[in-house]
Design a protein around this motif. Structure first.
Motif, PDB file in Angstrom:
ATOM      1  N   ASP A 198      86.193  14.855  71.981  1.00 15.27           N
ATOM      2  CA  ASP A 198      85.891  16.571  71.935  1.00 15.27           C
ATOM      3  C   ASP A 198      84.478  17.033  71.578  1.00 15.27           C
ATOM      4  N   ARG A 199      83.608  16.193  70.543  1.00 13.35           N
ATOM      5  CA  ARG A 199      82.420  16.491  70.434  1.00 13.35           C
ATOM      6  C   ARG A 199      81.571  16.210  71.527  1.00 13.35           C
ATOM      7  N   VAL A 200      81.856  15.060  72.348  1.00 10.48           N
ATOM      8  CA  VAL A 200      80.980  14.778  73.531  1.00 10.48           C
ATOM      9  C   VAL A 200      81.188  15.867  74.625  1.00 10.48           C
ATOM     10  N   ARG A 201      82.541  16.414  74.508  1.00  7.32           N
ATOM     11  CA  ARG A 201      83.045  17.344  75.853  1.00  7.32           C
ATOM     12  C   ARG A 201      81.889  18.907  75.218  1.00  7.32           C
ATOM     13  N   TYR A 202      81.987  19.047  74.139  1.00  9.92           N
ATOM     14  CA  TYR A 202      81.290  20.387  73.817  1.00  9.92           C
ATOM     15  C   TYR A 202      79.787  20.373  73.826  1.00  9.92           C
ATOM     16  N   SER A 203      79.255  19.325  73.872  1.00  8.05           N
ATOM     17  CA  SER A 203      77.888  19.019  73.931  1.00  8.05           C
ATOM     18  C   SER A 203      77.258  19.599  75.150  1.00  8.05           C
ATOM     19  N   PRO A 204      76.178  20.110  75.227  1.00  8.93           N
ATOM     20  CA  PRO A 204      75.385  20.651  76.562  1.00  8.93           C
ATOM     21  C   PRO A 204      74.847  19.719  77.425  1.00  8.93           C
ATOM     22  N   PHE A 205      75.702  18.488  77.640  1.00  7.82           N
ATOM     23  CA  PHE A 205      75.154  17.315  78.400  1.00  7.82           C
ATOM     24  C   PHE A 205      76.534  16.911  79.378  1.00  7.82           C
ATOM     25  N   THR A 206      76.325  16.377  80.710  1.00  8.76           N
ATOM     26  CA  THR A 206      76.954  15.889  81.532  1.00  8.76           C
ATOM     27  C   THR A 206      76.802  14.376  82.072  1.00  8.76           C
ATOM     28  N   CYS A 207      77.785  13.687  82.363  1.00  9.02           N
ATOM     29  CA  CYS A 207      77.277  12.469  82.848  1.00  9.02           C
ATOM     30  C   CYS A 207      76.464  12.613  84.356  1.00  9.02           C
ATOM     31  N   CYS A 208      75.507  11.714  84.241  1.00 11.54           N
ATOM     32  CA  CYS A 208      74.383  11.653  85.223  1.00 11.54           C
ATOM     33  C   CYS A 208      75.419  11.573  86.830  1.00 11.54           C
ATOM     34  N   PRO A 209      75.117  12.298  87.554  1.00  8.00           N
ATOM     35  CA  PRO A 209      75.673  12.226  88.948  1.00  8.00           C
ATOM     36  C   PRO A 209      75.191  11.056  89.833  1.00  8.00           C
ATOM     37  N   ALA A 216      74.132  -0.657  84.084  1.00  4.66           N
ATOM     38  CA  ALA A 216      73.216  -1.545  85.194  1.00  4.66           C
ATOM     39  C   ALA A 216      72.301  -0.772  85.826  1.00  4.66           C
ATOM     40  N   GLN A 217      72.473   0.501  86.113  1.00  6.53           N
ATOM     41  CA  GLN A 217      71.866   1.400  87.053  1.00  6.53           C
ATOM     42  C   GLN A 217      70.887   2.556  86.169  1.00  6.53           C
ATOM     43  N   ARG A 218      71.183   2.597  85.048  1.00  2.00           N
ATOM     44  CA  ARG A 218      70.795   4.109  84.309  1.00  2.00           C
ATOM     45  C   ARG A 218      69.341   3.727  84.010  1.00  2.00           C
ATOM     46  N   GLU A 219      68.689   2.734  83.718  1.00  3.83           N
ATOM     47  CA  GLU A 219      67.610   2.093  83.148  1.00  3.83           C
ATOM     48  C   GLU A 219      66.478   2.548  84.308  1.00  3.83           C
ATOM     49  N   ASP A 220      66.705   2.596  85.557  1.00  3.66           N
ATOM     50  CA  ASP A 220      66.075   2.763  86.457  1.00  3.66           C
ATOM     51  C   ASP A 220      66.037   4.117  87.118  1.00  3.66           C
ATOM     52  N   CYS A 221      67.201   4.768  86.621  1.00  4.12           N
ATOM     53  CA  CYS A 221      67.594   6.065  87.609  1.00  4.12           C
ATOM     54  C   CYS A 221      66.548   7.141  87.208  1.00  4.12           C
ATOM     55  N   GLU A 222      66.151   7.947  88.272  1.00  2.00           N
ATOM     56  CA  GLU A 222      65.134   8.884  88.428  1.00  2.00           C
ATOM     57  C   GLU A 222      65.759  10.193  87.805  1.00  2.00           C
ATOM     58  N   THR A 223      67.120  10.152  87.986  1.00  2.00           N
ATOM     59  CA  THR A 223      67.886  11.468  87.636  1.00  2.00           C
ATOM     60  C   THR A 223      67.622  11.870  85.973  1.00  2.00           C
ATOM     61  N   CYS A 224      68.377  10.822  85.437  1.00  2.00           N
ATOM     62  CA  CYS A 224      68.376  11.158  83.857  1.00  2.00           C
ATOM     63  C   CYS A 224      67.408  10.293  83.218  1.00  2.00           C
ATOM     64  N   HIS A 225      66.516   9.547  83.993  1.00  2.00           N
ATOM     65  CA  HIS A 225      65.366   8.693  83.081  1.00  2.00           C
ATOM     66  C   HIS A 225      65.860   7.809  82.109  1.00  2.00           C
ATOM     67  N   GLY A 226      66.945   7.308  82.435  1.00  2.00           N
ATOM     68  CA  GLY A 226      67.591   6.176  81.773  1.00  2.00           C
ATOM     69  C   GLY A 226      68.500   6.425  80.457  1.00  2.00           C
ATOM     70  N   GLN A 227      68.832   7.997  80.446  1.00  2.00           N
ATOM     71  CA  GLN A 227      69.712   8.222  79.420  1.00  2.00           C
ATOM     72  C   GLN A 227      71.198   8.249  79.644  1.00  2.00           C
ATOM     73  N   GLY A 228      71.561   8.308  80.986  1.00  4.18           N
ATOM     74  CA  GLY A 228      72.925   8.260  81.525  1.00  4.18           C
ATOM     75  C   GLY A 228      73.731   9.582  81.455  1.00  4.18           C
ATOM     76  N   PHE A 229      72.885  10.673  81.148  1.00  6.00           N
ATOM     77  CA  PHE A 229      73.440  12.183  81.203  1.00  6.00           C
ATOM     78  C   PHE A 229      72.210  12.973  81.598  1.00  6.00           C
ATOM     79  N   VAL A 230      72.731  14.167  81.740  1.00  2.00           N
ATOM     80  CA  VAL A 230      71.684  15.286  82.134  1.00  2.00           C
ATOM     81  C   VAL A 230      72.223  16.577  81.336  1.00  2.00           C
ATOM     82  N   ALA A 231      71.282  17.484  81.341  1.00  2.00           N
ATOM     83  CA  ALA A 231      71.707  19.085  80.713  1.00  2.00           C
ATOM     84  C   ALA A 231      72.904  19.526  81.537  1.00  2.00           C
ATOM     85  N   ASP A 232      73.656  19.963  81.005  1.00  2.00           N
ATOM     86  CA  ASP A 232      74.832  21.023  81.449  1.00  2.00           C
ATOM     87  C   ASP A 232      74.594  22.341  81.167  1.00  2.00           C
TER      88      ASP A 232
END
Length: 237
Positions: A198-209, A216-232
């Motif tokens: 629930d704390r994850v759900r309430y946070s202003p972030f969402t899984c990187c689309p 395996a993919q998030r390290e080189d992801c240009e959308t989230c810059h390796g975080q695995g999530f983006v601002a929501d």
């Protein structure tokens, strides 16, 4: 004149009525368990049930609560103890918010303490404004407006045992929450998992689309810059 105490079948029927409150069981399992404990204590006070019968009733209530913790993950229901942003399905800017059953319009100027309330009528939940009547009816976590428009109810916090459970706005803390929730899930510690989830759900972030938080993919992801999530922005309060 003293009120006649209920018979054993009448008392048990009342208890079963509380046990079958599916909306409360799935929307707020902790409060449901508290209600069932009080209902069982009321039965005990009547001296109509032997200890074994009371034990069986306690086991039924506990089993219903435990099942709710698992079932809740597949059911999204409005909870009066929660706060929500009200956002059109075709937009990204909220029109208002609901906090513990009270509705507040965005950029409000009225002097009222709130602009409306969530009212439960049997199995129906309505948002009723002070001045202009019904705003809409709640189904799951959607608000169906009286004009036909549809809005998302985006949960941002929940009151649990007198304390507000909120998300975190720090990316590092958010990543730690994700890992803790995953560990609790794998260990089937459902109560701890629900709190972390629930704390994850309430946070202003969402899984990187783009990388979907794939290790395996998030390290080189240009959308989230390796975080695995983006601002929501829908969860910003």
């Amino acid at each position: 004149m003293n009120k006649k105490p209920p018979s054993k079948p009448e008392a048990l029927a009342r208890w079963n009525g509380s046990l079958r409150n599916e909306h409360l069981r799935l929307s707020n399992p902790e409060v449901y368990l508290q209600v069932m404990r009080m209902a069982t204590a009321d039965l005990q006070a009547l001296n109509l049930f032997d200890p074994l019968e009371l034990h069986d009733l306690c086991e039924q209530a506990q089993a219903a609560y435990s099942a709710a913790l698992e079932e809740q993950f597949a059911h999204d229901l409005y909870c009066r103890a929660s706060s929500y942003n009200v956002v059109p399905v075709d937009g990204h800017r909220r029109i208002g918010c609901v906090r513990q059953g009270n509705y507040y319009e965005e950029n409000r100027t009225e002097a009222f303490s709130c602009d409306g309330m969530v009212i439960q009528e049997s199995e129906r939940l309505r948002v009723v404004l002070r001045t202009s009547g019904e705003l809409g009816v709640i189904h799951g976590l959607q608000l169906i407006g009286a004009d036909g428009r549809v809005y998302h109810l985006v949960e941002t916090a929940r009151m649990i045992e007198g304390r507000i459970l909120q998300g975190v706005d720090d990316p590092d803390a958010y990543r730690a929450l994700i890992e803790l929730a995953q560990a609790a899930f794998e260990e089937k510690e459902w109560v701890r998992y629900r709190l972390m989830r629930d704390r994850v759900r309430y946070s202003p972030f969402t899984c990187c689309p783009t990388c979907c938080d794939s290790f395996a993919q998030r390290e080189d992801c240009e959308t989230c810059h390796g975080q695995g999530f983006v601002a929501d922005s829908l969860r910003i309060t």
